[in-house]
Design an enzyme around this catalytic site. Structure first.
Site, mmCIF file in Angstrom:
data_model
loop_
_atom_site.group_PDB
_atom_site.id
_atom_site.type_symbol
_atom_site.label_atom_id
_atom_site.label_comp_id
_atom_site.label_asym_id
_atom_site.label_seq_id
_atom_site.Cartn_x
_atom_site.Cartn_y
_atom_site.Cartn_z
ATOM 1 N N TYR A 86 -0.851 0.215 19.466
ATOM 2 C CA TYR A 86 0.062 1.174 18.833
ATOM 3 C C TYR A 86 0.539 2.275 19.786
ATOM 4 O O TYR A 86 1.274 3.176 19.393
ATOM 5 C CB TYR A 86 -0.564 1.763 17.567
ATOM 6 C CG TYR A 86 -0.601 0.814 16.384
ATOM 7 C CD1 TYR A 86 -0.072 -0.474 16.472
ATOM 8 C CD2 TYR A 86 -1.150 1.183 15.162
ATOM 9 C CE1 TYR A 86 -0.101 -1.354 15.392
ATOM 10 C CE2 TYR A 86 -1.181 0.313 14.070
ATOM 11 C CZ TYR A 86 -0.659 -0.956 14.195
ATOM 12 O OH TYR A 86 -0.694 -1.811 13.116
ATOM 13 N N VAL A 143 -9.828 -3.449 18.683
ATOM 14 C CA VAL A 143 -11.088 -3.051 18.073
ATOM 15 C C VAL A 143 -11.280 -3.743 16.717
ATOM 16 O O VAL A 143 -12.396 -4.084 16.312
ATOM 17 C CB VAL A 143 -11.184 -1.508 17.998
ATOM 18 C CG1 VAL A 143 -10.260 -0.928 16.964
ATOM 19 C CG2 VAL A 143 -12.616 -1.071 17.760
ATOM 20 N N ASP A 144 -10.182 -3.975 16.023
ATOM 21 C CA ASP A 144 -10.195 -4.683 14.735
ATOM 22 C C ASP A 144 -10.800 -6.082 14.902
ATOM 23 O O ASP A 144 -11.720 -6.477 14.164
ATOM 24 C CB ASP A 144 -8.738 -4.769 14.242
ATOM 25 C CG ASP A 144 -8.617 -5.155 12.776
ATOM 26 O OD1 ASP A 144 -9.642 -5.243 12.086
ATOM 27 O OD2 ASP A 144 -7.477 -5.367 12.330
ATOM 28 N N SER A 152 -4.992 4.186 17.308
ATOM 29 C CA SER A 152 -3.574 4.097 17.724
ATOM 30 C C SER A 152 -3.340 4.115 19.235
ATOM 31 O O SER A 152 -2.193 4.110 19.664
ATOM 32 C CB SER A 152 -2.705 5.220 17.094
ATOM 33 O OG SER A 152 -2.499 4.978 15.720
ATOM 34 N N ASN A 190 -4.893 -2.775 10.700
ATOM 35 C CA ASN A 190 -3.463 -2.728 10.391
ATOM 36 C C ASN A 190 -3.322 -2.814 8.873
ATOM 37 O O ASN A 190 -4.290 -3.069 8.167
ATOM 38 C CB ASN A 190 -2.688 -3.825 11.125
ATOM 39 C CG ASN A 190 -3.216 -5.203 10.796
ATOM 40 O OD1 ASN A 190 -3.351 -5.555 9.625
ATOM 41 N ND2 ASN A 190 -3.542 -5.971 11.813
ATOM 42 N N ILE A 201 -17.754 0.019 20.184
ATOM 43 C CA ILE A 201 -18.073 0.604 18.862
ATOM 44 C C ILE A 201 -18.874 -0.370 17.998
ATOM 45 O O ILE A 201 -19.636 0.057 17.133
ATOM 46 C CB ILE A 201 -16.784 1.079 18.148
ATOM 47 C CG1 ILE A 201 -17.123 2.122 17.079
ATOM 48 C CG2 ILE A 201 -15.997 -0.091 17.565
ATOM 49 C CD1 ILE A 201 -15.923 2.874 16.540
ATOM 50 N N GLY A 208 -4.213 1.809 21.451
ATOM 51 C CA GLY A 208 -4.124 0.478 22.058
ATOM 52 C C GLY A 208 -2.738 -0.090 21.848
ATOM 53 O O GLY A 208 -1.752 0.430 22.378
HETATM 54 P P1 ADP Z 1 -4.356 0.392 17.578
HETATM 55 O O1 ADP Z 1 -3.572 -0.753 16.979
HETATM 56 O O2 ADP Z 1 -4.717 1.439 16.562
HETATM 57 O O3 ADP Z 1 -3.704 0.941 18.795
HETATM 58 P P2 ADP Z 1 -6.315 -1.067 19.218
HETATM 59 O O4 ADP Z 1 -7.493 -1.834 18.737
HETATM 60 O O5 ADP Z 1 -5.232 -1.829 19.905
HETATM 61 O O6 ADP Z 1 -5.779 -0.271 17.937
HETATM 62 O O7 ADP Z 1 -6.802 0.075 20.203
HETATM 63 C C1 ADP Z 1 -7.426 1.269 19.774
HETATM 64 C C2 ADP Z 1 -8.410 1.710 20.818
HETATM 65 O O8 ADP Z 1 -9.621 0.965 20.669
HETATM 66 C C3 ADP Z 1 -7.967 1.473 22.269
HETATM 67 O O9 ADP Z 1 -8.245 2.672 23.002
HETATM 68 C C4 ADP Z 1 -8.840 0.332 22.740
HETATM 69 O O10 ADP Z 1 -9.129 0.416 24.139
HETATM 70 C C5 ADP Z 1 -10.089 0.577 21.946
HETATM 71 N N1 ADP Z 1 -11.019 -0.553 21.755
HETATM 72 C C6 ADP Z 1 -10.798 -1.880 21.820
HETATM 73 N N2 ADP Z 1 -11.937 -2.563 21.587
HETATM 74 C C7 ADP Z 1 -12.913 -1.638 21.356
HETATM 75 C C8 ADP Z 1 -14.325 -1.691 21.074
HETATM 76 N N3 ADP Z 1 -14.973 -2.852 20.953
HETATM 77 N N4 ADP Z 1 -14.996 -0.501 20.909
HETATM 78 C C9 ADP Z 1 -14.352 0.677 21.005
HETATM 79 N N5 ADP Z 1 -13.042 0.790 21.275
HETATM 80 C C10 ADP Z 1 -12.330 -0.345 21.448
#
Ligand code: ADP
Length: 169
Positions: A126, A33-34, A122, A24, A11, A124
């Site tokens: 979560y 992703v954060d 949510s 968060n 993303i 990943g």
């Molecule tokens: P949450 O805490 O909301 O679960 P996460 O970041 O752990 O957030 O995961 C949310 C989703 O984002 C997961 O499906 C993960 O695979 C995905 N993700 C992680 N990095 C990226 C990225 N660079 N671009 C898009 N999606 C991502």
């Protein structure tokens, strides 16, 4: 009419008006992703998040809500931070997850964003099951009344992409 696009990828590489972050409640960064958004977007995003915490969001951002900052060095104008629910097997939190999409689109409308990229909020750390998360996400976007012209779901891996594709078709 809002067009829904599906992309498998990162993303932080998207060129859109607004990139949604699965943040968060602290707004001070995390993993997944954060972490990727803050890494590629640079320190300007965290700086604005800190100001939000020092101001109106002293207690953090509530689950299901959204707030915007600069997108820093990303190829976007804004990052919209939203806090997804942690999955619970004993409590239905689908309303909170739907709220993340609805509230993010409401903020996008306030900003005048016409193209918005969402991760699978949510799913990943979560732990939301992908099929449930995909259904909630797609249905929430389809039901939203918004001026956003394109919603792009950006799914990091093949499994997430397949789950969203199945719900869309
Ligand atoms: P949450 O805490 O909301 O679960 P996460 O970041 O752990 O957030 O995961 C949310 C989703 O984002 C997961 O499906 C993960 O695979 C995905 N993700 C992680 N990095 C990226 C990225 N660079 N671009 C898009 N999606 C991502």
């Amino acid at each position: 009419m809002t067009t829904i696009e599906l992309v498998q990828g990162d993303i932080t590489r998207q060129r859109v008006d607004a990139i949604v972050n699965a943040a968060n409640s602290s707004l001070l960064g995390g993993g997944g992703v954060d972490g990727a958004i803050h890494r590629r977007g640079g320190p300007a995003i965290l700086e604005e998040c800190r100001k939000l915490r020092a101001g109106h969001y002293g207690k953090g951002l509530a689950t299901g809500r959204a707030v915007a900052t600069t997108a820093g060095d990303l190829d976007a104008r804004w990052v919209i931070h939203t806090v997804g629910p942690v999955f619970s097997a004993s409590e239905d939190r689908s309303g909170l997850l739907a709220s993340c999409y609805r509230e993010s689109l409401r903020i996008a409308d306030e900003l005048g964003a016409r193209t918005v990229a969402f991760p699978a909020i949510s799913t990943g750390v979560y732990r939301y099951p992908l099929e449930d998360a995909a259904r909630i996400a797609v249905d929430a976007v389809r039901a939203a009344r918004t001026d956003v012209e394109e919603v792009r779901f950006v799914l990091f891996d093949e499994r997430a992409h397949a789950a969203f594709a199945a719900r869309l078709s």
